[in-house]
Design an enzyme around this catalytic site. Structure first.
Site, short mmCIF file in Angstrom:
data_model
loop_
_atom_site.label_atom_id
_atom_site.label_comp_id
_atom_site.label_asym_id
_atom_site.label_seq_id
_atom_site.Cartn_x
_atom_site.Cartn_y
_atom_site.Cartn_z
CB SER A 117 43.33 51.30 37.47
OG SER A 117 44.61 51.57 36.76
CG ASP A 171 46.66 45.11 33.55
OD1 ASP A 171 47.07 46.00 33.06
OD2 ASP A 171 45.98 45.36 34.63
CG HIS A 202 44.45 48.20 33.04
ND1 HIS A 202 44.71 47.85 34.02
CD2 HIS A 202 44.13 49.50 33.30
CE1 HIS A 202 44.74 48.76 35.18
NE2 HIS A 202 44.25 49.93 34.35
#
Length: 226
Positions: A117, A171, A202
């Site tokens: 991320s 996600d 995610h």
């Protein structure tokens, strides 16, 4: 700026390689450290895992709450999500950590840079701009900051190394299309990118962990034998 603090997971025996793994927003170096035994990498690979802690700062989209973050997020709109100045500052701090590993005697080509991320944004930023060659890069559930500046700023140092993209097809935080945009932007500039998607949100799933293990073993175990 002092070198970033980190969680240090050392192998038994000689250190032959290192993975520097950057966490996501609001997490810390402790978040991904438990993944090391799950990777089931043979002990003789000699891989040292380093999980840096991002500094704490207020994050706009979270009501200004202070948390560990590699950069501020002012909007969830992907085009403007990453605060470019913050990305560059954190990238500089991570490069200092890489520089220190190299100064301590580890060949840069025995280092993999990974990020999830927000951490992946930093990893991709450095992939394109480092002055020396790494072993590889892993970009997990992530996207790219300032893709419009990639062509002008990219160095050739890491255009030949393998870059592993992993992303969840479901996600809700970083849409899979954002990861694909980063993948295609790098591919267009001649980087050696590979794409892997998974039925997950995610996060990281068992199949991705297995694929990451294979990726690292290919890089480090094969190189050891040559």
């Amino acid at each position: 700026m002092a070198v970033l603090p980190f969680v240090d997971v050392k192998p038994n025996g000689t250190v032959k390689a290192a993975v520097v793994w950057l966490h996501g927003l609001g997490d810390s170096g402790h978040g991904f450290a438990p993944i090391v035994p799950e990777l089931r990498i043979p002990a003789d690979a000699g891989i040292r895992f380093i999980f840096p802690h991002a500094p704490e700062q207020p994050v706009t989209v979270n009501g200004g709450m202070r948390m560990r973050a590699w950069y501020d997020i002012k909007t969830m709109d992907l085009t403007n999500r990453a605060d470019e100045a913050g990305v560059r500052e954190s990238a500089h701090a991570v490069q200092q950590l890489l520089d220190q590993l190299i100064a301590d005697g580890l060949d840069s080509e025995r280092i993999v840079l990974a990020g999830f991320s927000q951490g992946g944004v930093i990893a991709l930023h450095l992939l394109a701009r480092l002055p020396y060659k790494l072993a590889g890069v892993m970009a997990l559930s992530t996207y790219m900051c300032a893709p419009d500046k990639l062509a002008a700023e990219a160095t050739a140092s890491n255009k030949s190394i393998p870059v592993f993209f992993g992303h969840g097809t479901q996600d809700p935080v970083v849409p899979v299309a954002a990861g694909q945009q980063a993948f295609h932007a790098l591919k267009k500039q001649g980087f050696q990118v590979s794409w892997h998607d998974y039925r997950m949100e995610h996060s990281v799933c068992a199949q991705e962990v297995a694929d990451i293990s294979s990726f690292l073993q290919r890089l480090f175990m094969t190189a050891k034998e040559n």
